[in-house]
Design a protein around this motif. Sequence first.
Motif, short mmCIF file in Angstrom:
data_model
loop_
_atom_site.label_atom_id
_atom_site.label_comp_id
_atom_site.label_asym_id
_atom_site.label_seq_id
_atom_site.Cartn_x
_atom_site.Cartn_y
_atom_site.Cartn_z
N TRP A 2 -26.99 -25.45 -10.60
CA TRP A 2 -27.74 -26.71 -10.72
C TRP A 2 -29.12 -26.51 -10.13
O TRP A 2 -29.30 -25.90 -9.10
CB TRP A 2 -27.01 -27.81 -9.95
N GLU A 14 -25.46 -29.65 -6.80
CA GLU A 14 -24.34 -29.04 -7.51
C GLU A 14 -23.02 -29.47 -6.90
O GLU A 14 -22.07 -29.80 -7.61
CB GLU A 14 -24.47 -27.52 -7.47
N VAL A 18 -20.01 -31.52 -8.79
CA VAL A 18 -18.68 -30.94 -8.84
C VAL A 18 -17.66 -31.91 -8.29
O VAL A 18 -16.53 -32.06 -8.79
CB VAL A 18 -18.64 -29.60 -8.07
N THR A 25 -21.25 -31.83 -18.18
CA THR A 25 -21.31 -30.55 -18.90
C THR A 25 -22.76 -30.13 -19.06
O THR A 25 -23.65 -30.98 -19.07
CB THR A 25 -20.66 -30.65 -20.30
N VAL A 37 -22.13 -24.01 -21.01
CA VAL A 37 -22.34 -22.94 -20.03
C VAL A 37 -21.87 -23.37 -18.66
O VAL A 37 -21.81 -22.54 -17.74
CB VAL A 37 -23.82 -22.52 -19.98
N TRP A 38 -21.58 -24.65 -18.50
CA TRP A 38 -21.07 -25.13 -17.20
C TRP A 38 -20.37 -26.45 -17.41
O TRP A 38 -20.81 -27.32 -18.16
CB TRP A 38 -22.22 -25.30 -16.22
N ASN A 40 -17.86 -29.40 -14.96
CA ASN A 40 -17.32 -29.69 -13.64
C ASN A 40 -15.81 -29.93 -13.75
O ASN A 40 -15.26 -30.07 -14.85
CB ASN A 40 -18.05 -30.87 -12.99
N VAL A 51 -11.65 -24.28 -17.53
CA VAL A 51 -13.03 -23.82 -17.66
C VAL A 51 -13.14 -22.65 -18.61
O VAL A 51 -14.03 -22.60 -19.47
CB VAL A 51 -13.58 -23.44 -16.27
N LEU A 55 -15.95 -22.85 -21.76
CA LEU A 55 -17.25 -22.20 -21.74
C LEU A 55 -17.41 -21.29 -22.95
O LEU A 55 -16.48 -20.64 -23.41
CB LEU A 55 -17.41 -21.40 -20.44
N ASN A 117 -31.87 -26.80 -21.40
CA ASN A 117 -30.46 -27.22 -21.37
C ASN A 117 -30.32 -28.64 -21.94
O ASN A 117 -31.29 -29.38 -22.07
CB ASN A 117 -29.91 -27.23 -19.94
#
Length: 575
Positions: A2, A14, A18, A25, A37-38, A40, A51, A55, A117
């Motif tokens: 983050w 971050e 989380v 996302t 790519v990420w 939580n 996860v 991803l 992003n």
Amino acid sequence: MWYGGDGQPDGLCERAVVASNMSFTITDPRQDDNPLVWVNPSFTALTGYPVEDALGRNCRFLQGRNTDPGAVRRIADALREQRPVTEVLLNYRRDGTAFWNEIAISPVFDDWGELVNFVGVQNDVTERVVVEQERRAALTEAEEARAQLRMLAEATTQMTAALGVVDACKRLARSLVPELADLCAVDVLDVPGRGVPRRLAVAARDPADEDRLHELGRLRNYHVGGGSDTGHVLAGDRPVLVPELPERGADRYPEDPAAAAVYDTLRLRSVMVVPVRARGRVLGALTLITQHPYGRRYGPRHLHLATDVAGRAGLAIDNARLYETEHAAAATLQRSLLPEVSGVPGVQVAARYLVGVDGNQVGGDWYDVLDLPDGALGLAIGDVAGHDLRAAAAMGQLRGVLRSYAWDGGPPGSVLDRCDQLVQGLAMATMATAVYARVDPPDADGGRMLRYANAGHPAPLLVEPDGTLVRLDAHSSPMIGAIRPPRSGCRGEGAHRCLPGTLLLLYTDGLTDVVGEDADKRTALLERTLAELPFGAAAEEVVERVLDVCSPQRLRDDVALLAVRLDRRPPVGAE
């Protein structure tokens, strides 16, 4: 990872994302297909996807068979245009269960304005959406229920106002299109429970389809117990519901190419056929049809409504049928009490009697023509108060009494006085109007002396050979039964000498006294019609013309009409 406002990793941000209960996302639009790519931990909890399974994949893996393509398209357009977007759409968890997902996606740009992003926030709003859908469904159902009640009330009102079977069927069909059907047909049996029905009424959203619907009924030749849905319903079987009809006529009527061709032109989608019942008998069948492309698909709820409508229609049609039968019987009885107008030497005579449409009972209107023993002509017309069998019986008695006194050769005033005394003495009737006229035999010049008495009746009209119209309204007296007359009599007489070719018209007030209209204007219309007749018009032509011009649009009261044309006749005893 983050990033904070200075472009460096922000561990606090971050950790907060989380730990959040909301699903976050991040995707990378610089990679092929904009993959995740990420995510939580709340994303995993919401979707059931770990996860490692999420991803590297585009988020569309959450979509399924019932996801709205429109919402997906709007999200794709926003991503392509690099602008924020929020949508609610149906997504699916890893175990296949569906949930309503409110997705908010925002683009993230670097210090140089380049897109790096997309950040997405997902929120499970299933409970909220379900509640809203249930609310909308309840409102829709309530509105449909209100609409159905309005339609039932309108159909019932329309059919109740009908006076005949055909009229009731037409009113029914018109009230159901387009509220419940695109096409409607009403088939009625002449004899309940057997035979071939008559298609008495059709209605269609497109008027051009009405002839096609009539033609389809003719081609199929429905009959009780026959091999068709309508035939089985007419035989008393259960109602028929076909939610989806075949698109091709050849599949619906493989053995009947002509019917299949008409079927194809009608674009039929769904059909219901329900029996029209009354008093335990099947009177006919009600057919309701929807059409492609916009017609609804019928279901059990629609069938229940159609059955209710048909039940109400059955009572209305049966009552209309009873009315027609009794009305015809009443008219037959009424006419049987009136004389046959036979040829009388030296005169033309024509008469008409019309039965009013209000009620199915006989009335008291009457007329009479007497070829008297001394060569004179007796003319009578009257109206007994009331519209029932008592009025008809009183009319018959009064006519008989007047004939008897007239046959004795008495003058018109005396004839009416004696009738009045007898009627009141024997309590034969409440009240009645009447005119009695005596036309003497021709004199040496061919003229005839007309003497008349009037007991509260509309004045007769006379048209002389030169076209002059005369209203015979002298010496009008009270109605028969209104006051007790003295023994010496009280009714005066009018007199008028009639030349050959004179026209005399006697009528009852059903022709001039019409509810909602001016009686004087209607009388003026009658007089004008007589005055405009061609010279020498025959008596039959006179009554036809008068009725054609002067009959009310809705004949509520009975009408009796008597026309007499006096021709030249040699005097009695002449060579």
